[in-house]
Design an enzyme around this catalytic site. Structure first.
Site, PDB file in Angstrom:
ATOM      1  N   GLN A  77      44.987   1.401   7.379  1.00 21.21           N
ATOM      2  CA  GLN A  77      44.792   0.682   8.647  1.00 21.21           C
ATOM      3  C   GLN A  77      45.835   1.127   9.673  1.00 21.21           C
ATOM      4  OE1 GLN A  77      45.157  -3.376   7.162  1.00 21.21           O
ATOM      5  NE2 GLN A  77      46.887  -2.705   5.913  1.00 21.21           N
ATOM      6  N   TYR A 111      51.583 -20.701   8.769  1.00 22.64           N
ATOM      7  CA  TYR A 111      50.715 -20.037   7.792  1.00 22.64           C
ATOM      8  C   TYR A 111      51.437 -19.832   6.456  1.00 22.64           C
ATOM      9  CZ  TYR A 111      47.819 -16.391   5.716  1.00 22.64           C
ATOM     10  OH  TYR A 111      47.039 -15.658   4.860  1.00 22.64           O
ATOM     11  N   TYR A 132      46.326 -17.202  16.047  1.00 19.28           N
ATOM     12  CA  TYR A 132      45.088 -16.751  15.402  1.00 19.28           C
ATOM     13  C   TYR A 132      43.929 -17.207  16.279  1.00 19.28           C
ATOM     14  CZ  TYR A 132      47.603 -15.683  11.041  1.00 19.28           C
ATOM     15  OH  TYR A 132      48.451 -15.161  10.099  1.00 19.28           O
ATOM     16  N   GLU A 140      50.384  -5.648  -3.267  1.00 23.03           N
ATOM     17  CA  GLU A 140      50.063  -5.325  -1.859  1.00 23.03           C
ATOM     18  C   GLU A 140      49.562  -3.887  -1.830  1.00 23.03           C
ATOM     19  OE1 GLU A 140      50.126  -6.581   1.512  1.00 23.03           O
ATOM     20  OE2 GLU A 140      49.340  -4.545   1.730  1.00 23.03           O
ATOM     21  N   ASP A 160      46.955 -13.900   0.037  1.00 21.45           N
ATOM     22  CA  ASP A 160      47.413 -13.851   1.423  1.00 21.45           C
ATOM     23  C   ASP A 160      46.856 -12.574   2.037  1.00 21.45           C
ATOM     24  OD1 ASP A 160      50.647 -13.186   2.954  1.00 21.45           O
ATOM     25  OD2 ASP A 160      48.722 -13.844   3.790  1.00 21.45           O
ATOM     26  N   ASP A 214      54.104  -8.628   3.998  1.00 23.42           N
ATOM     27  CA  ASP A 214      55.184  -8.862   4.961  1.00 23.42           C
ATOM     28  C   ASP A 214      56.325  -9.637   4.309  1.00 23.42           C
ATOM     29  OD1 ASP A 214      52.614 -10.846   5.866  1.00 23.42           O
ATOM     30  OD2 ASP A 214      54.491 -11.814   5.308  1.00 23.42           O
TER      31      ASP A 214
HETATM   32  N1  LIG Z   1      51.309 -13.114   5.663  1.00 21.31           N
HETATM   33  C1  LIG Z   1      50.456 -13.142   6.827  1.00 21.31           C
HETATM   34  C2  LIG Z   1      49.179 -12.401   6.583  1.00 21.31           C
HETATM   35  C3  LIG Z   1      48.150 -12.780   7.611  1.00 21.31           C
HETATM   36  N2  LIG Z   1      46.939 -13.263   7.051  1.00 21.31           N
HETATM   37  C4  LIG Z   1      45.792 -13.150   7.894  1.00 21.31           C
HETATM   38  C5  LIG Z   1      46.058 -12.459   9.194  1.00 21.31           C
HETATM   39  C6  LIG Z   1      44.808 -12.350  10.034  1.00 21.31           C
HETATM   40  C7  LIG Z   1      44.204 -13.708  10.301  1.00 21.31           C
HETATM   41  N3  LIG Z   1      43.014 -13.583  11.094  1.00 21.31           N
HETATM   42  C8  LIG Z   1      42.417 -14.841  11.491  1.00 21.31           C
HETATM   43  C9  LIG Z   1      41.153 -14.563  12.276  1.00 21.31           C
HETATM   44  C10 LIG Z   1      40.492 -15.854  12.686  1.00 21.31           C
HETATM   45  N4  LIG Z   1      40.277 -16.709  11.586  1.00 21.31           N
HETATM   46  C11 LIG Z   1      43.916 -14.421   8.993  1.00 21.31           C
HETATM   47  C12 LIG Z   1      45.170 -14.504   8.144  1.00 21.31           C
END
Ligand SMILES: NCCCN[C@H]1CC[C@H](NCCCN)CC1
Length: 289
Positions: free
Chosen positions: A32, A62, A225, A107, A157, A87
């Protein structure tokens, strides 16, 4: 100054924009595009394939919720697996739990780990915990070779199910996860937005219900988000020692046992309970919630 617009087929017809003070890193890994920039109001921002993954200002919501909703739902979790999470933020949160003896993390993209260590030290600190075993590779492969019933908790995650994370929401993967969990263990998946993705949430919940006897949806506010919220699906197979009460009532109160100088910024027992309260439209649109 510049502004970056985050629009994506996952949220058609809308775009989310952030003012850019300075681009800090732009790269392309095997999987990516990776971008880091200093924003005007949210601190540093990590973007993968044009999708905001985290910002320094609101990542606490989150990372704390995806880690503590499961880990506070069962008695003294010892062995934990993180799928994704490169991360390091979720690792930082898991390490607050003194009962945890071993943390495996799988990961797929090493660039995410390296970029986080360089630009997000407050998240990458999670890798410093001696209990952490890092595996760089595909979690589907990793779980195929995992002994049955190895983990008390598994946290997925992931990024959105487009690109490298697509197979993490499909049936075969959920089945391999269930096999790797001990009876009564708990799974917590990132589960998109109730405003944008009720079909995807329905699909994920239906697949989880085929395998797990207890499936619950929770959510939290994450302003950066799309739609400003993110969901979590918590699953468990009722083990012999049914210590997985309804996840709403945290078994372990975490506030007391702080493992790091850095105190919690989002999670607490009230937020834990409130996270499982769902709006009428979601209960109507997603059956068996
Ligand atoms: N440790 C953080 C990782 C992030 N997880 C994802 C990052 C992208 C995010 N898009 C949400 C799109 C709308 N639902 C979802 C969680």
């Amino acid at each position: 100054e510049r502004v970056l617009y985050f629009n994506n087929p996952m949220w058609p017809g809308e775009a989310h924009s952030l003012k850019v003070e300075k681009i800090l890193f732009k790269g392309k890994s095997e999987f990516q595009e990776v971008l880091v920039f200093e924003s005007a109001f949210y601190g540093k921002v990590l973007v993968l394939d044009g999708i905001v993954q985290l910002t320094e200002k609101d990542e606490c919501a989150y990372q704390e919720m995806i880690a503590h909703l499961p880990l506070c739902s069962i008695k003294s979790p010892k062995k934990v697996l993180v799928v994704g999470g490169g991360d390091g933020g979720v690792l930082r949160e898991i390490s607050r739990h003194s009962s945890v003896e071993m943390i495996d993390i799988c990961e797929i993209d090493k660039m995410v780990i390296d970029v986080s260590k360089k630009f997000f030290p407050d998240l990458a600190i999670g890798f410093d915990d001696p209990r952490v075993n890092l595996h760089v590779g595909d979690a589907v492969e990793f779980l195929r070779n995992t002994p049955e019933g190895k983990y008390d908790a598994i946290i997925v995650d992931s990024s959105d199910p487009v690109g490298p994370a697509l197979e993490l929401v499909e049936r075969p993967f959920i089945t391999t996860i269930a096999r790797a969990l001990r009876p009564g263990g708990v799974l917590c998946n990132m589960a998109e937005s109730m405003w944008l993705h009720t079909h995807l949430i329905q699909d994920m919940i239906s697949i989880c219900r085929e395998t797990f006897s207890s499936v619950h949806y929770a959510w939290a506010s994450v302003p950066t988000y799309p739609s400003g919220v993110i969901g979590f699906i918590l699953c468990s197979t009722e083990g012999p020692s049914v210590d997985f009460k309804h996840p709403v009532n945290p078994i372990e109160k975490l506030e007391g046992t702080l493992q790091h100088q850095r105190e919690l910024r989002f999670y607490n027992s009230e937020m834990h309970k409130a996270a499982f309260a769902l709006p009428c439209f979601l209960k109507r649109e997603v059956s068996c919630l």
